[in-house]
Enzyme design. Structure first.
Site, PDB file in Angstrom:
ATOM      1  N   ARG A  48     -10.241  23.474   2.521  1.00  0.00           N
ATOM      2  CA  ARG A  48      -8.984  23.529   3.286  1.00  0.00           C
ATOM      3  C   ARG A  48      -8.848  22.457   3.705  1.00  0.00           C
ATOM      4  O   ARG A  48      -7.872  21.770   4.202  1.00  0.00           O
ATOM      5  CB  ARG A  48      -8.847  24.810   4.137  1.00  0.00           C
ATOM      6  CG  ARG A  48      -7.574  24.725   4.865  1.00  0.00           C
ATOM      7  CD  ARG A  48      -6.964  26.198   5.277  1.00  0.00           C
ATOM      8  NE  ARG A  48      -8.020  27.330   5.715  1.00  0.00           N
ATOM      9  CZ  ARG A  48      -8.668  26.972   6.853  1.00  0.00           C
ATOM     10  NH1 ARG A  48      -8.541  25.945   7.762  1.00  0.00           N
ATOM     11  NH2 ARG A  48      -9.680  28.097   7.224  1.00  0.00           N
ATOM     12  N   LYS A 197       7.486  17.214  -9.691  1.00  0.00           N
ATOM     13  CA  LYS A 197       8.503  16.529 -10.650  1.00  0.00           C
ATOM     14  C   LYS A 197       7.889  15.169 -11.462  1.00  0.00           C
ATOM     15  O   LYS A 197       6.997  15.475 -12.045  1.00  0.00           O
ATOM     16  CB  LYS A 197       9.695  16.193  -9.967  1.00  0.00           C
ATOM     17  CG  LYS A 197      10.232  17.452  -8.999  1.00  0.00           C
ATOM     18  CD  LYS A 197      10.637  18.591  -9.741  1.00  0.00           C
ATOM     19  CE  LYS A 197      11.175  19.660  -9.241  1.00  0.00           C
ATOM     20  NZ  LYS A 197      10.589  20.322  -8.029  1.00  0.00           N
TER      21      LYS A 197
HETATM   22  O1  P1T Z   1       9.531  22.988  -5.659  1.00  0.00           O
HETATM   23  P1  P1T Z   1       8.808  22.450  -4.677  1.00  0.00           P
HETATM   24  O2  P1T Z   1       7.544  21.462  -5.362  1.00  0.00           O
HETATM   25  O3  P1T Z   1       8.460  23.012  -3.518  1.00  0.00           O
HETATM   26  O4  P1T Z   1       9.638  21.059  -4.107  1.00  0.00           O
HETATM   27  C1  P1T Z   1      10.933  21.425  -3.350  1.00  0.00           C
HETATM   28  C2  P1T Z   1      11.882  20.197  -3.514  1.00  0.00           C
HETATM   29  C3  P1T Z   1      12.029  19.240  -2.745  1.00  0.00           C
HETATM   30  N1  P1T Z   1      12.881  18.371  -2.785  1.00  0.00           N
HETATM   31  C4  P1T Z   1      13.414  17.920  -4.073  1.00  0.00           C
HETATM   32  C5  P1T Z   1      14.412  16.703  -4.227  1.00  0.00           C
HETATM   33  C6  P1T Z   1      13.497  18.831  -5.058  1.00  0.00           C
HETATM   34  O5  P1T Z   1      14.110  18.613  -6.195  1.00  0.00           O
HETATM   35  C7  P1T Z   1      12.643  19.976  -4.820  1.00  0.00           C
HETATM   36  C8  P1T Z   1      12.371  21.073  -5.900  1.00  0.00           C
HETATM   37  N2  P1T Z   1      13.610  21.092  -6.701  1.00  0.00           N
HETATM   38  C9  P1T Z   1      13.638  22.132  -8.148  1.00  0.00           C
HETATM   39  C10 P1T Z   1      12.815  23.056  -8.393  1.00  0.00           C
HETATM   40  C11 P1T Z   1      14.826  21.652  -8.909  1.00  0.00           C
HETATM   41  O6  P1T Z   1      15.010  22.371  -9.855  1.00  0.00           O
HETATM   42  O7  P1T Z   1      15.718  21.190  -8.330  1.00  0.00           O
END
Ligand code: P1T
Length: 382
Positions: A48, A197
């Site tokens: 952790r 992403k």
């Molecule tokens: O899904 P996560 O890894 O927790 O990330 C959140 C997040 C934060 N900032 C942006 C600009 C994002 O696009 C996202 C997550 N977005 C999607 C899941 C979506 O389809 O837009």
């Protein structure tokens, strides 16, 4: 070291015990101690706090964003949540008025009773934004480009203001990626990523990151991460690290295909408006040219001339190469209906206020052959 070298070598070392070129997946929760409180390797006692595969990723993250410290989390929202732990009741945060729906939900629902006050503003009205600043203002938060309306915020101009007032400035750099935009070089203090992403790039992992310019603040955030525990596991750290190694190649192709898709949509008789920062008629094209170096990304949003929700839904149902799914930034093209999917957690009146209408469609243009993508859009719009 130049960026295209950093994505491959930045912060990386061959495995000291075996010489492995890629860091092994250290699938272990704990590490040997030779005497109580004396770990065999002083850097590692419990995963952790730190794990060597995660360290390799965190060093790569710091390298590609030009930060002093990188931290890898179990999701993008976990990264944002950790950052919010810097603040207390009475503090104020100014955020952009177009944000990923989950970020908006975190700010407005999870932190509703925290005593922290959130303001949502048009960051292009720099005077209006400055009027909101007072001695309680502790953080400015922007996404640029925003999800899903592709609004831009002028990072350097905002940084000048936050520096003057001694306010922290964080940028969600998920859409642009450090290949196109480097917020820390432009004056921001913290970069956040949904590494799910473009950094991961293959739609096979949920991950988040904070990259911090200042080492002391980075260490403070590491303490909060360690003490709360939303860290990224070794297998997922490996996947994001592997993704980063081709970030430059993938984003180049995302940009090339993004322009082609945006131009196709712009000239289509059924399409009303195309939101893509690379288009000359995009309201923030000048800011995009100034701070996005080398391209405008692979995200394209558009609306229908009819303004009809049903047209958007039929289009999404007919797609064959694009996949209808939440998320973005993977090699494959995805399509999304923000009002019903990714931004459904924003109340309808707020969605309408910022422009997330029921005929709005968001495309994450992948790295397939652009002709196949355009043929698919053509048949789905017919
Ligand atoms: O899904 P996560 O890894 O927790 O990330 C959140 C997040 C934060 N900032 C942006 C600009 C994002 O696009 C996202 C997550 N977005 C999607 C899941 C979506 O389809 O837009």
């Amino acid at each position: 070291m130049k960026f295209n070298t950093k994505v491959i070598h930045g912060g990386q070392h061959h495995d000291p015990s075996t010489g492995a070129v890629m860091p092994p997946v250290y699938q272990t929760s704990t590490f040997v101690q030779t005497s109580p409180g004396r770990p065999l390797n002083p850097d590692y006692e419990y995963s952790r706090a730190a794990n060597p595969t995660r360290t390799a990723l965190e060093e790569a993250l710091a390298s590609i964003e030009n930060g002093a410290r990188g931290l890898a989390f179990s999701s993008g929202l976990a990264a944002t949540d950790c950052l919010l732990r810097l603040f207390k009741a009475g503090d104020e945060i100014i955020a952009m008025d177009d944000l990923y729906g989950g970020t908006y939900r975190l700010f407005t629902r999870l932190y509703k009773d925290s005593g922290i006050k959130f303001h949502f503003v048009d960051m292009n009205d720099l005077e209006g934004f400055q009027d909101l600043i007072n001695e309680n203002t502790k953080l400015v938060w922007v996404e640029t480009p925003t999800n899903p309306l592709m609004k831009l915020a002028d990072i350097a101009a905002i940084a000048e203001i936050t520096k003057k007032h001694n306010i922290l400035f964080a940028v969600d750099n998920t859409f642009a990626t450090p290949y196109l935009q480097k917020p820390l070089d432009l004056g921001a203090d913290i970069v956040m990523h949904s590494a799910t992403k473009y950094l991961g790039g293959h739609s096979d992992v949920i991950a988040g990151a904070l990259i911090i310019k200042d080492k002391v603040l980075g260490d403070e955030l590491h303490f909060k991460q360690f003490a709360t525990g939303a860290t990224l596991g070794p297998q997922d750290s490996f996947l994001v690290l592997r993704g980063i190694k081709t970030l430059h190649l993938r984003v180049q192709r995302h940009c090339e295909n993004g322009v082609k898709v945006a131009e196709f949509l712009l000239n289509h008789p059924k399409v009303e408006r195309v939101y893509y920062p690379g288009l000359e008629n995009h309201p923030f094209h000048e800011i995009a040219k100034k701070q996005m170096i080398g391209g405008f990304g692979g995200m394209v949003t558009f609306t229908f001339k009819s303004g009809a929700k049903q047209d958007a839904i039929s289009f999404l149902e007919k797609l064959q190469v694009f996949t209808l799914a939440e998320s973005l930034g993977g090699v494959e093209s995805l399509a999304n209906h923000p009002a019903l999917m990714t931004h459904a957690s924003i109340p309808e009146d707020k969605r309408k206020e910022v422009g997330i209408t029921d005929d709005l469609v968001r495309l994450s243009v992948g790295v397939e052959d652009a002709e196949d993508l355009i043929e698919d859009l053509k048949q789905a719009l017919a």
